[in-house]
Design a protein around this motif. Structure first.
Motif, PDB file in Angstrom:
ATOM      1  N   UNK A 145       0.786  -1.222   0.000  1.00  0.00           N
ATOM      2  CA  UNK A 145       0.000   0.000   0.000  1.00  0.00           C
ATOM      3  C   UNK A 145       0.821   1.277   0.000  1.00  0.00           C
ATOM      4  N   UNK A 146       2.148   1.152   0.038  1.00  0.00           N
ATOM      5  CA  UNK A 146       2.994   2.348   0.063  1.00  0.00           C
ATOM      6  C   UNK A 146       2.990   3.021  -1.306  1.00  0.00           C
ATOM      7  N   UNK A 147       3.081   4.336  -1.303  1.00  0.00           N
ATOM      8  CA  UNK A 147       3.063   5.129  -2.534  1.00  0.00           C
ATOM      9  C   UNK A 147       4.504   5.466  -2.948  1.00  0.00           C
ATOM     10  N   UNK A 148       4.854   5.203  -4.212  1.00  0.00           N
ATOM     11  CA  UNK A 148       6.218   5.491  -4.672  1.00  0.00           C
ATOM     12  C   UNK A 148       6.665   6.920  -4.388  1.00  0.00           C
TER      13      UNK A 148
ATOM     14  N   UNK B  23      10.170  10.655  -1.230  1.00  0.00           N
ATOM     15  CA  UNK B  23      10.312  11.787  -0.303  1.00  0.00           C
ATOM     16  C   UNK B  23      11.015  11.359   0.982  1.00  0.00           C
ATOM     17  N   UNK B  24      10.867  10.082   1.325  1.00  0.00           N
ATOM     18  CA  UNK B  24      11.492   9.552   2.536  1.00  0.00           C
ATOM     19  C   UNK B  24      12.915   9.061   2.287  1.00  0.00           C
ATOM     20  N   UNK B  25      13.433   9.294   1.074  1.00  0.00           N
ATOM     21  CA  UNK B  25      14.804   8.903   0.775  1.00  0.00           C
ATOM     22  C   UNK B  25      14.957   7.462   0.354  1.00  0.00           C
ATOM     23  N   UNK B  26      13.875   6.858  -0.149  1.00  0.00           N
ATOM     24  CA  UNK B  26      13.898   5.462  -0.594  1.00  0.00           C
ATOM     25  C   UNK B  26      13.547   5.385  -2.075  1.00  0.00           C
ATOM     26  N   UNK B  27      14.223   4.495  -2.801  1.00  0.00           N
ATOM     27  CA  UNK B  27      13.966   4.303  -4.228  1.00  0.00           C
ATOM     28  C   UNK B  27      13.223   2.977  -4.425  1.00  0.00           C
ATOM     29  N   UNK B  28      12.063   2.980  -5.074  1.00  0.00           N
ATOM     30  CA  UNK B  28      11.358   1.729  -5.355  1.00  0.00           C
ATOM     31  C   UNK B  28      12.155   0.857  -6.327  1.00  0.00           C
TER      32      UNK B  28
ATOM     33  N   UNK C 218       7.326 -14.889 -10.350  1.00  0.00           N
ATOM     34  CA  UNK C 218       7.068 -14.022  -9.194  1.00  0.00           C
ATOM     35  C   UNK C 218       8.066 -12.873  -9.141  1.00  0.00           C
ATOM     36  N   UNK C 219       7.639 -11.797  -8.502  1.00  0.00           N
ATOM     37  CA  UNK C 219       8.538 -10.671  -8.287  1.00  0.00           C
ATOM     38  C   UNK C 219       8.383 -10.174  -6.858  1.00  0.00           C
ATOM     39  N   UNK C 220       9.406  -9.484  -6.368  1.00  0.00           N
ATOM     40  CA  UNK C 220       9.364  -8.888  -5.038  1.00  0.00           C
ATOM     41  C   UNK C 220       9.495  -7.384  -5.201  1.00  0.00           C
ATOM     42  N   UNK C 221       8.583  -6.644  -4.578  1.00  0.00           N
ATOM     43  CA  UNK C 221       8.668  -5.183  -4.583  1.00  0.00           C
ATOM     44  C   UNK C 221       9.570  -4.746  -3.437  1.00  0.00           C
ATOM     45  N   UNK C 222      10.536  -3.897  -3.759  1.00  0.00           N
ATOM     46  CA  UNK C 222      11.571  -3.531  -2.800  1.00  0.00           C
ATOM     47  C   UNK C 222      11.686  -2.022  -2.651  1.00  0.00           C
ATOM     48  N   UNK C 223      12.439  -1.627  -1.631  1.00  0.00           N
ATOM     49  CA  UNK C 223      12.928  -0.261  -1.521  1.00  0.00           C
ATOM     50  C   UNK C 223      14.415  -0.326  -1.196  1.00  0.00           C
ATOM     51  N   UNK C 224      15.145   0.650  -1.720  1.00  0.00           N
ATOM     52  CA  UNK C 224      16.576   0.753  -1.451  1.00  0.00           C
ATOM     53  C   UNK C 224      16.873   2.199  -1.075  1.00  0.00           C
ATOM     54  N   UNK C 225      17.700   2.379  -0.060  1.00  0.00           N
ATOM     55  CA  UNK C 225      18.065   3.713   0.362  1.00  0.00           C
ATOM     56  C   UNK C 225      18.660   4.500  -0.812  1.00  0.00           C
ATOM     57  N   UNK C 226      18.236   5.749  -0.970  1.00  0.00           N
ATOM     58  CA  UNK C 226      18.660   6.558  -2.107  1.00  0.00           C
ATOM     59  C   UNK C 226      20.178   6.737  -2.158  1.00  0.00           C
ATOM     60  N   UNK C 227      20.809   6.858  -1.000  1.00  0.00           N
ATOM     61  CA  UNK C 227      22.263   7.014  -0.975  1.00  0.00           C
ATOM     62  C   UNK C 227      22.956   5.724  -1.403  1.00  0.00           C
ATOM     63  N   UNK C 228      22.343   4.582  -1.058  1.00  0.00           N
ATOM     64  CA  UNK C 228      22.876   3.295  -1.516  1.00  0.00           C
ATOM     65  C   UNK C 228      22.792   3.198  -3.031  1.00  0.00           C
ATOM     66  N   UNK C 229      21.668   3.638  -3.599  1.00  0.00           N
ATOM     67  CA  UNK C 229      21.496   3.618  -5.047  1.00  0.00           C
ATOM     68  C   UNK C 229      22.515   4.540  -5.717  1.00  0.00           C
ATOM     69  N   UNK C 230      22.750   5.692  -5.129  1.00  0.00           N
ATOM     70  CA  UNK C 230      23.726   6.632  -5.687  1.00  0.00           C
ATOM     71  C   UNK C 230      25.116   6.011  -5.748  1.00  0.00           C
TER      72      UNK C 230
ATOM     73  N   UNK D 291      16.579  14.218 -13.171  1.00  0.00           N
ATOM     74  CA  UNK D 291      17.770  13.457 -13.527  1.00  0.00           C
ATOM     75  C   UNK D 291      18.239  12.527 -12.435  1.00  0.00           C
ATOM     76  N   UNK D 292      17.364  12.211 -11.480  1.00  0.00           N
ATOM     77  CA  UNK D 292      17.704  11.322 -10.370  1.00  0.00           C
ATOM     78  C   UNK D 292      17.087   9.947 -10.579  1.00  0.00           C
ATOM     79  N   UNK D 293      17.663   8.875  -9.968  1.00  0.00           N
ATOM     80  CA  UNK D 293      17.090   7.534 -10.090  1.00  0.00           C
ATOM     81  C   UNK D 293      15.633   7.503  -9.624  1.00  0.00           C
ATOM     82  N   UNK D 294      14.808   6.826 -10.386  1.00  0.00           N
ATOM     83  CA  UNK D 294      13.357   6.828 -10.155  1.00  0.00           C
ATOM     84  C   UNK D 294      12.855   5.431  -9.777  1.00  0.00           C
TER      85      UNK D 294
END
Length: 201
Positions: free
Chosen positions: A13-16, A21-26, A36-48, A86-89
């Motif tokens: 139910x979380x909104x991308x 805004x919370x610093x997480x990248x879907x 099957x797939x798993x929906x994840x979040x990764x810290x934006x700084x980790x993605x950077x 221009x940031x990861x989405x």
């Protein structure tokens, strides 16, 4: 080059937009269990940090989903960039274990200085800079080096001339041109001077 990335399952139910805004990248993980797939979040700084070292379809990534639980080798299959910022989405990962050989894009690195450039004033013309290959996940090369030192003006190398690492197979036509040495480039000004000289003589 293998990289380890920590991730978490995306709360239902979380909104991308709220996640970003919370610093997480879907993100999503595919291929770990059939369709099957798993929906994840990764810290934006980790993605950077990840994107400074990894590229799409090239780098083996050890992905850890602590609360799934799941851990395994993956490839970054898709990277979506925000068109305005221009940031990861959004990121998509594909689990490679148990799938046999995989298809990746590998950069080409041209080493040495061609004889035709150094001694004859020619121009090195690199036709392609990366190549799609098939190989086992553990055999993915960071780059494929191509020695151009012996090329003279008029010489060229095709895919069939490249020494690929064991277990790495190119997926393009073997006759495809990779690099060549062109004759010296004559500017319009030089061409005009040359014409005037010929006319005077």
């Amino acid at each position: 080059m293998a990289i380890t990335v920590e991730s978490q399952k995306r709360p239902e139910g979380s909104k991308p937009r709220a996640l970003r805004r919370a610093g997480l990248i879907p993100a999503n993980l595919y291929g770990h269990k059939g369709t099957e797939s798993i929906s994840l979040t990764i810290d934006a700084k980790t993605v950077e940090r990840l994107l400074k070292r990894a590229s799409v379809n090239n780098t083996l990534i050890e992905l850890n989903v602590a609360d799934a639980p799941w851990r395994g080798k993956t490839l970054l299959r898709e990277l979506q960039i925000h068109p305005a910022k221009g940031t990861p989405y959004h990121l998509s990962f594909f689990a490679v274990a148990g799938h046999g050989d995989t298809t990746v894009e590998v950069r080409l690195r041209f080493v040495g200085t061609a004889v035709g450039v150094k001694q004859e004033g020619g121009v090195l013309d690199t036709v392609i800079s990366e190549l799609q290959v098939s190989c086992a996940p553990e055999n993915i090369p960071d780059v494929i080096e191509i020695d151009v030192s012996n090329l003279q003006i008029g010489d060229s190398l095709s895919i069939s001339d490249i020494p690929f690492p064991e277990g790495v197979t190119p997926l393009a036509e073997l006759e495809r041109l990779v690099v060549s040495v062109l004759p010296p480039q004559i500017s319009a000004e030089d061409a005009g001077t040359e014409t005037e000289t010929e006319a005077a003589s």
